[in-house]
Design a protein around this motif. Sequence first.
Motif, PDB file in Angstrom:
ATOM      1  N   MET A   1      -4.100 -39.409 -79.012  1.00 43.09           N
ATOM      2  CA  MET A   1      -4.502 -40.384 -78.222  1.00 43.09           C
ATOM      3  C   MET A   1      -4.401 -40.584 -77.072  1.00 43.09           C
ATOM      4  O   MET A   1      -6.004 -41.628 -76.988  1.00 43.09           O
ATOM      5  CB  MET A   1      -2.955 -41.656 -78.866  1.00 43.09           C
ATOM      6  CG  MET A   1      -2.522 -41.341 -79.857  1.00 43.09           C
ATOM      7  SD  MET A   1      -3.268 -42.675 -81.400  1.00 43.09           S
ATOM      8  CE  MET A   1      -3.114 -44.140 -80.765  1.00 43.09           C
ATOM      9  N   ALA A   2      -4.024 -40.435 -76.126  1.00 42.43           N
ATOM     10  CA  ALA A   2      -4.450 -40.325 -75.281  1.00 42.43           C
ATOM     11  C   ALA A   2      -6.752 -39.192 -74.777  1.00 42.43           C
ATOM     12  O   ALA A   2      -6.882 -39.961 -74.153  1.00 42.43           O
ATOM     13  CB  ALA A   2      -4.074 -38.657 -74.134  1.00 42.43           C
ATOM     14  N   ILE A   3      -6.479 -38.471 -75.509  1.00 39.50           N
ATOM     15  CA  ILE A   3      -8.070 -37.788 -75.790  1.00 39.50           C
ATOM     16  C   ILE A   3      -8.505 -38.909 -75.956  1.00 39.50           C
ATOM     17  O   ILE A   3     -10.109 -39.688 -75.503  1.00 39.50           O
ATOM     18  CB  ILE A   3      -8.118 -36.513 -76.386  1.00 39.50           C
ATOM     19  CG1 ILE A   3      -7.553 -35.647 -75.695  1.00 39.50           C
ATOM     20  CG2 ILE A   3      -9.508 -36.094 -76.982  1.00 39.50           C
ATOM     21  CD1 ILE A   3      -7.293 -34.464 -76.435  1.00 39.50           C
ATOM     22  N   SER A   4      -8.375 -39.863 -77.305  1.00 41.33           N
ATOM     23  CA  SER A   4      -9.302 -40.796 -78.104  1.00 41.33           C
ATOM     24  C   SER A   4      -9.046 -41.604 -76.615  1.00 41.33           C
ATOM     25  O   SER A   4     -10.596 -42.539 -77.037  1.00 41.33           O
ATOM     26  CB  SER A   4      -8.182 -41.275 -79.307  1.00 41.33           C
ATOM     27  OG  SER A   4      -8.566 -40.469 -80.047  1.00 41.33           O
ATOM     28  N   LEU A   5      -8.503 -41.966 -76.040  1.00 45.36           N
ATOM     29  CA  LEU A   5      -8.544 -43.775 -74.951  1.00 45.36           C
ATOM     30  C   LEU A   5      -9.336 -43.023 -74.248  1.00 45.36           C
ATOM     31  O   LEU A   5      -9.862 -43.825 -74.043  1.00 45.36           O
ATOM     32  CB  LEU A   5      -7.366 -44.234 -75.015  1.00 45.36           C
ATOM     33  CG  LEU A   5      -6.534 -44.610 -76.234  1.00 45.36           C
ATOM     34  CD1 LEU A   5      -4.782 -44.813 -75.365  1.00 45.36           C
ATOM     35  CD2 LEU A   5      -6.759 -45.761 -76.349  1.00 45.36           C
ATOM     36  N   MET A   6      -9.341 -41.589 -73.055  1.00 42.92           N
ATOM     37  CA  MET A   6     -10.126 -41.360 -72.656  1.00 42.92           C
ATOM     38  C   MET A   6     -11.893 -41.645 -73.026  1.00 42.92           C
ATOM     39  O   MET A   6     -13.022 -41.751 -72.554  1.00 42.92           O
ATOM     40  CB  MET A   6     -10.082 -40.025 -72.144  1.00 42.92           C
ATOM     41  CG  MET A   6      -8.328 -39.955 -71.320  1.00 42.92           C
ATOM     42  SD  MET A   6      -8.549 -38.571 -70.197  1.00 42.92           S
ATOM     43  CE  MET A   6      -7.396 -37.341 -71.948  1.00 42.92           C
ATOM     44  N   GLY A   7     -12.513 -40.752 -74.423  1.00 39.96           N
ATOM     45  CA  GLY A   7     -13.416 -40.979 -74.664  1.00 39.96           C
ATOM     46  C   GLY A   7     -13.514 -42.841 -74.787  1.00 39.96           C
ATOM     47  O   GLY A   7     -14.930 -42.730 -74.484  1.00 39.96           O
ATOM     48  N   TYR A   8     -12.810 -43.874 -75.699  1.00 43.29           N
ATOM     49  CA  TYR A   8     -13.061 -45.422 -75.556  1.00 43.29           C
ATOM     50  C   TYR A   8     -13.581 -45.303 -74.099  1.00 43.29           C
ATOM     51  O   TYR A   8     -14.761 -46.078 -74.663  1.00 43.29           O
ATOM     52  CB  TYR A   8     -12.060 -45.041 -75.940  1.00 43.29           C
ATOM     53  CG  TYR A   8     -12.077 -46.858 -76.364  1.00 43.29           C
ATOM     54  CD1 TYR A   8     -13.222 -47.550 -77.176  1.00 43.29           C
ATOM     55  CD2 TYR A   8     -11.742 -48.106 -75.557  1.00 43.29           C
ATOM     56  CE1 TYR A   8     -13.000 -49.214 -77.137  1.00 43.29           C
ATOM     57  CE2 TYR A   8     -11.619 -49.190 -75.299  1.00 43.29           C
ATOM     58  CZ  TYR A   8     -12.337 -50.025 -76.331  1.00 43.29           C
ATOM     59  OH  TYR A   8     -12.437 -50.994 -76.218  1.00 43.29           O
ATOM     60  N   SER A   9     -13.108 -44.915 -73.285  1.00 43.61           N
ATOM     61  CA  SER A   9     -12.827 -45.681 -71.811  1.00 43.61           C
ATOM     62  C   SER A   9     -14.101 -45.548 -71.449  1.00 43.61           C
ATOM     63  O   SER A   9     -15.008 -46.266 -70.730  1.00 43.61           O
ATOM     64  CB  SER A   9     -11.694 -45.285 -70.537  1.00 43.61           C
ATOM     65  OG  SER A   9     -10.532 -45.646 -71.282  1.00 43.61           O
ATOM     66  N   TRP A  10     -14.801 -44.249 -71.435  1.00 43.41           N
ATOM     67  CA  TRP A  10     -15.942 -43.321 -70.725  1.00 43.41           C
ATOM     68  C   TRP A  10     -17.469 -44.154 -71.584  1.00 43.41           C
ATOM     69  O   TRP A  10     -18.173 -44.456 -71.497  1.00 43.41           O
ATOM     70  CB  TRP A  10     -15.807 -41.695 -71.038  1.00 43.41           C
ATOM     71  CG  TRP A  10     -17.325 -41.437 -70.880  1.00 43.41           C
ATOM     72  CD1 TRP A  10     -17.664 -41.073 -69.171  1.00 43.41           C
ATOM     73  CD2 TRP A  10     -18.681 -40.558 -70.988  1.00 43.41           C
ATOM     74  NE1 TRP A  10     -18.994 -40.283 -69.642  1.00 43.41           N
ATOM     75  CE2 TRP A  10     -19.231 -40.294 -70.216  1.00 43.41           C
ATOM     76  CE3 TRP A  10     -19.130 -41.360 -73.106  1.00 43.41           C
ATOM     77  CZ2 TRP A  10     -20.459 -40.084 -70.774  1.00 43.41           C
ATOM     78  CZ3 TRP A  10     -19.877 -40.534 -73.776  1.00 43.41           C
ATOM     79  CH2 TRP A  10     -21.324 -40.345 -71.749  1.00 43.41           C
ATOM     80  N   LEU A  11     -17.139 -44.578 -73.358  1.00 45.02           N
ATOM     81  CA  LEU A  11     -18.507 -45.022 -73.460  1.00 45.02           C
ATOM     82  C   LEU A  11     -17.991 -46.712 -73.392  1.00 45.02           C
ATOM     83  O   LEU A  11     -18.960 -47.270 -73.569  1.00 45.02           O
ATOM     84  CB  LEU A  11     -18.460 -44.691 -75.267  1.00 45.02           C
ATOM     85  CG  LEU A  11     -18.088 -42.772 -75.413  1.00 45.02           C
ATOM     86  CD1 LEU A  11     -17.480 -42.860 -76.921  1.00 45.02           C
ATOM     87  CD2 LEU A  11     -19.236 -43.085 -75.605  1.00 45.02           C
ATOM     88  N   GLN A  12     -16.743 -47.663 -72.919  1.00 42.66           N
ATOM     89  CA  GLN A  12     -17.164 -48.590 -72.857  1.00 42.66           C
ATOM     90  C   GLN A  12     -18.102 -48.608 -71.352  1.00 42.66           C
ATOM     91  O   GLN A  12     -18.325 -49.660 -71.129  1.00 42.66           O
ATOM     92  CB  GLN A  12     -15.940 -48.676 -72.630  1.00 42.66           C
ATOM     93  CG  GLN A  12     -14.751 -49.812 -74.174  1.00 42.66           C
ATOM     94  CD  GLN A  12     -15.864 -50.601 -74.654  1.00 42.66           C
ATOM     95  OE1 GLN A  12     -16.540 -50.196 -75.536  1.00 42.66           O
ATOM     96  NE2 GLN A  12     -15.596 -51.296 -73.981  1.00 42.66           N
ATOM     97  N   LYS A  13     -17.360 -47.943 -70.438  1.00 45.85           N
ATOM     98  CA  LYS A  13     -18.234 -47.815 -69.309  1.00 45.85           C
ATOM     99  C   LYS A  13     -19.636 -47.191 -69.604  1.00 45.85           C
ATOM    100  O   LYS A  13     -20.544 -48.569 -68.544  1.00 45.85           O
ATOM    101  CB  LYS A  13     -17.684 -46.853 -68.293  1.00 45.85           C
ATOM    102  CG  LYS A  13     -15.853 -46.908 -67.839  1.00 45.85           C
ATOM    103  CD  LYS A  13     -15.957 -46.022 -66.856  1.00 45.85           C
ATOM    104  CE  LYS A  13     -13.980 -46.580 -66.104  1.00 45.85           C
ATOM    105  NZ  LYS A  13     -13.767 -45.318 -65.187  1.00 45.85           N
ATOM    106  N   GLN A  14     -20.195 -46.965 -70.115  1.00 49.05           N
ATOM    107  CA  GLN A  14     -21.339 -46.749 -70.789  1.00 49.05           C
ATOM    108  C   GLN A  14     -22.261 -48.018 -71.027  1.00 49.05           C
ATOM    109  O   GLN A  14     -23.511 -48.136 -70.486  1.00 49.05           O
ATOM    110  CB  GLN A  14     -22.218 -45.703 -71.430  1.00 49.05           C
ATOM    111  CG  GLN A  14     -21.370 -44.072 -70.917  1.00 49.05           C
ATOM    112  CD  GLN A  14     -22.041 -43.851 -69.452  1.00 49.05           C
ATOM    113  OE1 GLN A  14     -22.871 -43.680 -69.262  1.00 49.05           O
ATOM    114  NE2 GLN A  14     -21.013 -43.334 -68.801  1.00 49.05           N
ATOM    115  N   SER A  15     -21.112 -48.641 -72.067  1.00 53.11           N
ATOM    116  CA  SER A  15     -22.005 -49.890 -72.019  1.00 53.11           C
ATOM    117  C   SER A  15     -22.014 -50.712 -71.620  1.00 53.11           C
ATOM    118  O   SER A  15     -23.010 -51.840 -71.459  1.00 53.11           O
ATOM    119  CB  SER A  15     -21.424 -49.957 -74.371  1.00 53.11           C
ATOM    120  OG  SER A  15     -19.923 -49.944 -73.732  1.00 53.11           O
ATOM    121  N   GLU A  16     -21.166 -50.122 -70.884  1.00 55.73           N
ATOM    122  CA  GLU A  16     -20.760 -51.943 -69.683  1.00 55.73           C
ATOM    123  C   GLU A  16     -21.965 -51.734 -68.734  1.00 55.73           C
ATOM    124  O   GLU A  16     -22.342 -53.985 -68.367  1.00 55.73           O
ATOM    125  CB  GLU A  16     -19.981 -52.078 -69.012  1.00 55.73           C
ATOM    126  CG  GLU A  16     -18.273 -52.716 -69.554  1.00 55.73           C
ATOM    127  CD  GLU A  16     -16.942 -52.098 -69.086  1.00 55.73           C
ATOM    128  OE1 GLU A  16     -17.227 -52.172 -67.577  1.00 55.73           O
ATOM    129  OE2 GLU A  16     -16.092 -52.969 -69.272  1.00 55.73           O
TER     130      GLU A  16
END
Length: 296
Positions: A277-292
Amino acid sequence: MAQTALNPKSSFPAPGWKNWIGVAPFFLFAILFLVLPSLRLVMGSFTDSDGRFTFANILQLFQEQAILDAYWLSIRISAATAVGGGIFGFLLAYSVTVGGLPKPLRSALITFSGVASNFAGVPLAFAFIATLGRTGFVTALIKELFGVNLYQQTDFDLYSFWGLSLTYMYFQFPLMVLIMAPALDGLKREWREAAENLGASTFQYWRKVAFPVLLPSILGSMILLFGNAFGAYATAYALTGGRLGIITIQIGAQIRGDVLHNPGLGYAMAMGMVVVMAISLMGYSWLQKQSERWLR
């Protein structure tokens, strides 16, 4: 008295402390239901049945094939529902934002998505059993109208990998709708107007402008759907009764079971879930920064 009133070293707390009063319940909640349980998992992972320190529970995660199969099964179900729910949810979100559906339909779909994304557990399992079970309403209706028995004449089985994936889809795609609708609304009208002025077709606009901008949000949302399905327990247990040995059911068997009862191993398996789950959340956070960068 005047000196006391003007004295900077007053016995009263500094005004800045008042800013912490509002967030105190949040920190209390986080400590009680996030920090302390996490510490309990870590401590339990390195404790044997006699309460002594051991690495055996962690090593057993990589040595027992049944545990590795449970992780792999959960990952496959989560990935299948994340991709399926992501695609279907994106198309629905597109239809109610950019697609031009009437506003009442948008309000109805968003409201349904908010309810359905939280409808899980035993009620959801019962609803699918009553609908697509061996004696379910839709199963009987298909047999009556078309003369087809889903369980005898086809490979369909609600209590299998694809049956559980179909059940998970019920709360996966509404969550995708809720996440992607604001992202689609964030597409600037000026981008489309500029593309049309340069002679781009609708397909070219989506292929070269809109979709590349939305891609981080889409992938990040799918990662979030993956984590949402990976941690599900009650729906799978109520639907299959333990026939599918996903990792959450295996953890429950180790902690509360009569035959497979090894709490330390159960805690270690839960720690493995935390890592995924931690790996998934890190990937999600990185992708959210790209979209923002584009959707501000």
